[in-house]
Design a protein around this motif. Structure first.
Motif: not given
Length: 299
Positions: A90-93, A96-100, A287-298
């Motif tokens: 939802v945020v990437a749309a 970053l101008g992407t479409r779902l 290429a990265a649009a919407g890619r969930p890079a959820r590197e949380r964290r410690d």
């Protein structure tokens, strides 16, 4: 319990927003040499302001996650964190101008519906704090995740992203379980609790493996592996060893909600596969649009 659910969902919002920023930064960073896990990649992406902003959101998300894990069963928090993918989409749309597609909006609705069922059926967190043997086992598992990640980074191209993503998911799962095994936050107690070291090692390993997977392989495969690794295993540990339960008579509803949230998240793993703008030099942002890079964290 209401506060715990609010914190879990707010944590997903933080992680999902951070993922958009981190994916762009990871893809835009200069690639390392070879195909294995490259610890120096972290140093390169830390020079990107988007990545630093994402880390700040990850830090806030971790604090909210910790509060949620002290109030809700692990299976509920894990499913809520899988909703990060819905937030990312939802945020990437607009950003970053992407479409779902309709199917992707349907997957977002599926995740939300699953979380609603979990919210209605979840009981309070289990009151069992785990044995010393369980704490040691979690620490050993965290070390195994770190070691297996180095091996996964050397797998063939087709298998590598899924293996790295699964390893990252296991690392995130270690964090979820370790938080519940911290029953005393006094400095002396933390230093003697194996769960403290499991949390640090598991979070660090997950952070590194997922960053590597997103830069060097299929984001869809990596994300799907991550979702499976961070939800199913910790949920089973919570039920079997930490006393997590549902409200009386609502176990089927909780199982259905958990399944819907995870299936919806897996469907949204495809969202990161945006087409490249050229054949020879892909645009890092597209290429990265919407890619969930959820590197949380410690986390």
């Amino acid at each position: 319990m209401v506060l715990g659910m609010i914190c879990a969902l707010a944590s997903a919002v933080c992680f999902g927003t951070a993922s958009v920023l981190q994916a762009v930064a990871a893809r835009g960073a200069a690639p390392g040499t070879g195909s294995g896990v490259d610890a120096r990649l972290l140093l390169r992406v830390l020079k990107e302001w988007r990545y630093l902003l994402g880390l700040a959101l990850d830090g806030l998300g971790f604090v909210l996650e910790l509060i949620a894990l002290r109030a809700l069963p692990i299976y509920t928090v894990g499913a809520a964190l899988a909703a990060t993918l819905a937030v990312t989409a939802v945020v990437a749309a607009p950003v970053l101008g992407t479409r779902l597609s309709r199917a992707e909006w349907g997957a977002v609705a599926l995740v939300c519906g699953g979380l609603a069922l979990l919210g209605l059926s979840s009981g309070e967190e289990g009151h069992l704090r785990g044995t010393t043997a369980l704490r040691i086992a979690v620490l050993l598992f965290a070390l195994a995740v770190l070691a297996s990640g180095a091996l996964a980074g050397r797998l063939p191209d087709r298998a590598r992203p899924a293996a790295l993503g699964l390893g990252a998911g296991f690392g995130f799962g270690v964090v979820e379980v370790a938080v519940r095994l911290l029953d005393d936050f006094a400095p002396s107690a933390l230093l003697t609790n194996p769960a403290t070291y499991a949390l640090l090692i598991g979070g660090g390993a997950a952070f590194l493996l997922l960053t590597t997977a997103f830069q060097r392989g299929s984001v869809t495969a990596a994300t799907a592996g991550m979702v499976i690794g961070e939800t199913i295993g910790p949920a089973l540990v919570g039920v079997a060893w930490l006393g997590d339960r549902t409200r009386e008579g609502l176990a089927p509803l909780a199982v259905t909600g958990f399944a819907l949230a995870v299936v919806g998240a897996l469907a949204l793993a495809r969202f990161g596969e945006a087409p490249q703008t050229t054949e020879t030099k892909p645009d890092p942002v597209a290429a990265a649009a919407g890619r969930p890079a959820r590197e949380r964290r410690d986390r």
